[in-house]
Structures are given as structure tokens and as C-alpha cells.
Design an enzyme around this catalytic site. Structure first.
Site, PDB file in Angstrom:
ATOM      1  N   ASP A   1       0.913  -1.702  -0.126  1.00  0.00           N
ATOM      2  CA  ASP A   1      -0.176   0.360   0.109  1.00  0.00           C
ATOM      3  C   ASP A   1       0.796   0.850   0.225  1.00  0.00           C
ATOM      4  O   ASP A   1       0.409   2.322  -0.536  1.00  0.00           O
ATOM      5  CB  ASP A   1      -1.250  -0.020   0.751  1.00  0.00           C
TER       6      ASP A   1
ATOM      7  N   ASN B   1       7.892  -2.334   7.698  1.00  0.00           N
ATOM      8  CA  ASN B   1       7.260  -3.954   6.787  1.00  0.00           C
ATOM      9  C   ASN B   1       7.767  -4.962   6.664  1.00  0.00           C
ATOM     10  O   ASN B   1       7.939  -5.996   6.428  1.00  0.00           O
ATOM     11  CB  ASN B   1       6.473  -3.612   5.949  1.00  0.00           C
TER      12      ASN B   1
ATOM     13  N   ASN C   1      -5.426  -3.165  14.426  1.00  0.00           N
ATOM     14  CA  ASN C   1      -5.430  -4.458  13.468  1.00  0.00           C
ATOM     15  C   ASN C   1      -4.146  -5.589  13.808  1.00  0.00           C
ATOM     16  O   ASN C   1      -3.776  -6.350  13.617  1.00  0.00           O
ATOM     17  CB  ASN C   1      -5.078  -4.015  11.830  1.00  0.00           C
TER      18      ASN C   1
ATOM     19  N   GLU D   1      -2.728   0.248  16.088  1.00  0.00           N
ATOM     20  CA  GLU D   1      -2.262  -0.336  14.388  1.00  0.00           C
ATOM     21  C   GLU D   1      -0.944  -0.341  13.870  1.00  0.00           C
ATOM     22  O   GLU D   1      -0.043  -0.500  15.360  1.00  0.00           O
ATOM     23  CB  GLU D   1      -2.773   0.755  14.168  1.00  0.00           C
ATOM     24  N   PHE D   2      -0.521  -1.711  13.194  1.00  0.00           N
ATOM     25  CA  PHE D   2       0.889  -1.699  13.173  1.00  0.00           C
ATOM     26  C   PHE D   2       1.703  -0.967  13.138  1.00  0.00           C
ATOM     27  O   PHE D   2       2.755  -0.471  14.015  1.00  0.00           O
ATOM     28  CB  PHE D   2       0.790  -2.322  11.452  1.00  0.00           C
TER      29      PHE D   2
HETATM   30  C1  BDR Z   1       0.054  -0.119   7.854  1.00  0.00           C
HETATM   31  O1  BDR Z   1       0.954  -0.519   8.521  1.00  0.00           O
HETATM   32  C2  BDR Z   1       1.575  -1.360   6.845  1.00  0.00           C
HETATM   33  O2  BDR Z   1       2.077  -2.851   7.041  1.00  0.00           O
HETATM   34  C3  BDR Z   1       0.864  -0.573   5.741  1.00  0.00           C
HETATM   35  O3  BDR Z   1       1.694  -0.892   5.254  1.00  0.00           O
HETATM   36  C4  BDR Z   1       0.595   0.643   6.016  1.00  0.00           C
HETATM   37  O4  BDR Z   1       1.207   1.708   6.303  1.00  0.00           O
HETATM   38  C5  BDR Z   1      -1.219  -0.482   8.177  1.00  0.00           C
HETATM   39  O5  BDR Z   1      -1.584  -0.795   9.938  1.00  0.00           O
HETATM   40 CA    CA Z   2       3.400   1.597   5.411  1.00  0.00          CA
END
Ligand code: BDR
Ligand code: CA
Length: 315
Positions: A16, A41, A161, A167-168
Site C-alpha cells: 500500500d 513492513n 489490526n 495499529e501496526f
Molecule cells: C499499515 O501497516 C503497514 O503494513 C501498511 O503498509 C500500512 O502502512 C496498516 O496498518
Molecule cells: Ca506502510
């Protein structure tokens, strides 16, 4: 539509993130000054090469790439191979870079660029862990009042997530995120509540399938890998394409709607480290003295129209 935005994209490509680079390059109201990279990532070496390969794919190797922090401020880096594969951009063959990395680390490049430009003319976009942006703010605090805006993909309220609370991107470097959210620059958080609306459905892909180009085919290949990863790991039928939502917001705030809300990042929770605490109480709805906004609502068709047009424009 808004005026042209001159941006630095700090990212960790990432399927993304690659889409964010493509949208930034392919839309006339964005001028992508430079790409900076941060371990997230995948390892810094892998995602930096990926950033260069995406620029090569788009025929835009003139955009400088500065490598940044390999790891978060306090922790080891946590990568996401289950979502982005071993390379960080699994699913397609991409051209190898034909230019060298730009000299100087990401944080220095950010500082130099912001300080050299007219005040209020540079927007910083973060689509990875926020380590480089935090380092830049500490290296030269005057950038805080000089940037036009900071736009971050990260966090959620209450979507998460990576952990039940986080979130990541925020989870990987919560201390950096806390620095970036607490600085008084105008900051827009494009969190999971928004990006989970940005699903790459068959309807979203329809226009891209009609484009006969290597870029269109590579984009669809990346999305195919991303779809499988999200089906297997996060119970999504179609993948949420998070990072380009930041660029779409800059292009057209009608496509990514926002509202004012105070946001702080939890760094020392027993169960909630990395949580973005968004204050949506009625009594905090006043815009006065609040420097943060959160994204709320996506125009799905409008968003995918922007992506499709960008891919078509890049040929
Ligand atoms: C975010 O985490 C990454 O894996 C994606 O690139 C995005 O920036 C989503 O949680
Ligand atoms: Ca990202």
C-alpha cells in the site's frame, strides 16, 4: 480540489506504500519532492530498495530516496512478512534501480528541505512507523512551525489490526508516534477507521484492468498478493489499501473526510501500548487549540477513481 501540495513521503514499501507513491506521482496536484524510508513492513534495506524499484517502475528515478532509521527509537523493529512477503513487495517482478540512493539520512533530508523552503509550503506524509519524523522534529525543532501539515497513516479509534489496541505503524514505534502526535503542528491521522473503507474490490480494479501498461499490470499483481495475505491473516475478503488514503486526502478532502479531535499515543499501557487515544467527547468538539484531525469517511468510488487516473497518467 486544493492547491498543489509539495510533499515528502516517509514510507516502508509495502504494497500500500507503493500505491501511495504511485498516487503521489500520478496526480497533478501533488509534487513528490522526495521519498524517505523507515524499517517497518520489512527491513530497511529491503523496503528502501522497494521504494527505488517502484520509482523505476513509474519512470521517476529523478525523485531522491533517502534511507532513514533501521529500527524504532527504543525497540527492535517488528516486520510484517505475513502481509507483505519476504521482499516486502512480494507478488510481482519489479525493475531494479538504476540510480544510487541520495546521500544523507532521512531525518537530515527532511530538516534541510523544510528549512530551505518557504514556511508553510511542505507537507510531511508518514505511511510507516514514525521514527524518521520524530527524529527530524528533535534534530531541528523549528520544522514544527514551518511545515504546512503532517499526514499520518496510523492508529484507529477503535479499529486496530496488530494488537487488540494498536495499529501496526504506531505499534512498531509508539514513542516516535507519541512525539509526532504531541508536537503542535497541524496533524491529520488517517487511521484504520478510514482505511478499512478503502477496499480493493473487483469494482475498484475494473478501470485499472482496462489500462494496457506494465504499471497497471504490476499494480494488479501487487493487489492480488495483498488480497491473499489479508484473506489469510486478517479475515478480509478484499484488502484495505491504507497508505494512499493520505495522498487522496491531500488531493481532495471531500474524498477523505476528517474531523477535529485530540489524539494522544499510549506508550506505557499494560495492554494498550500503541493505542491512539482519540477524544471524541462532545465537550472536546471545539476546534480551538486542537492541532489534530482524524479521518472519518471515505468516498470509495472517488478514491479508486484517483488511483485509476494516476496509473493511467503515468502510462
Ligand atoms: C499499515 O501497516 C503497514 O503494513 C501498511 O503498509 C500500512 O502502512 C496498516 O496498518
Ligand atoms: Ca506502510
Amino acid at each position: 480540489m486544493t492547491e498543489t501540495r509539495r510533499i515528502i513521503l516517509d514510507c516502508d514499501p509495502g504494497h500500500d506504500d507503493a500505491a501511495a507513491i504511485i498516487l503521489a506521482l500520478g496526480n497533478p496536484s501533488i509534487e513528490l519532492l522526495g521519498v524517505t524510508t523507515v524499517g517497518g513492513n520489512q527491513t530497511l534495506a529491503k523496503i528502501t530498495r522497494n521504494a527505488q524499484r517502484v520509482l523505476a517502475l513509474c519512470g521517476r528515478e529523478d525523485v531522491p530516496v533517502h534511507a532513514g532509521a533501521a529500527r524504532p527509537l527504543l525497540h527492535e523493529v517488528e516486520t510484517a512478512p505475513e502481509i507483505h512477503g519476504e521482499s516486502g513487495l512480494d507478488g510481482v517482478e519489479l525493475p531494479e534501480p538504476s540510480v544510487e540512493l541520495a546521500p544523507g539520512p532521512a531525518a537530515s533530508y527532511i530538516v534541510e528541505t523544510v528549512m530551505a523552503a518557504e514556511p508553510g509550503t511542505i507537507t510531511l506524509v508518514g505511511t510507516g512507523p514514525l521514527t524518521n519524523l520524530a527524529l527530524a522534529a528533535r534534530l531541528e525543532p523549528r520544522i514544527v512551525e514551518r511545515v504546512h501539515e503532517v499526514v499520518v497513516m496510523g492508529g484507529g479509534y477503535p479499529e486496530t489490526n496488530w494488537t487488540p489496541a494498536a495499529e501496526f505503524n504506531i505499534w512498531v514505534d509508539p514513542e516516535a508516534a507519541s512525539i509526532v502526535f504531541d508536537e503542535p503542528w497541524p496533524l491529520t491521522m488517517v487511521g484504520l477507521d478510514l482505511t478499512h473503507q478503502a477496499l480493493c474490490t473487483p469494482e475498484a480494479e475494473a478501470g485499472i484492468r482496462e489500462i494496457d501498461s506494465d504499471l497497471a499490470r504490476a499494480f494488479l499483481g501487487l493487489m492480488a498478493f495483498f488480497r491473499k495475505a489479508y484473506q489469510q491473516n486478517q479475515a478480509f475478503e478484499h484488502p484495505p489499501v491504507h497508505d494512499p488514503c493520505t495522498i487522496a486526502y491531500l488531493i481532495d478532502p471531500e474524498v477523505v473526510r476528517t474531523r477535529v479531535a485530540p489524539v494522544h499515543v499510549e506508550t506505557a499501557g499494560r495492554l494498550t501500548t500503541g493505542m491512539t487515544v482519540v477524544d471524541l467527547r462532545r465537550q472536546t468538539a471545539s476546534e480551538e487549540g486542537v492541532h489534530t484531525r482524524v479521518a472519518t469517511e471515505l468516498d470509495h468510488a472517488g478514491f479508486w477513481r484517483l488511483i485509476t487516473e494516476a496509473i493511467r497518467a503515468l502510462g
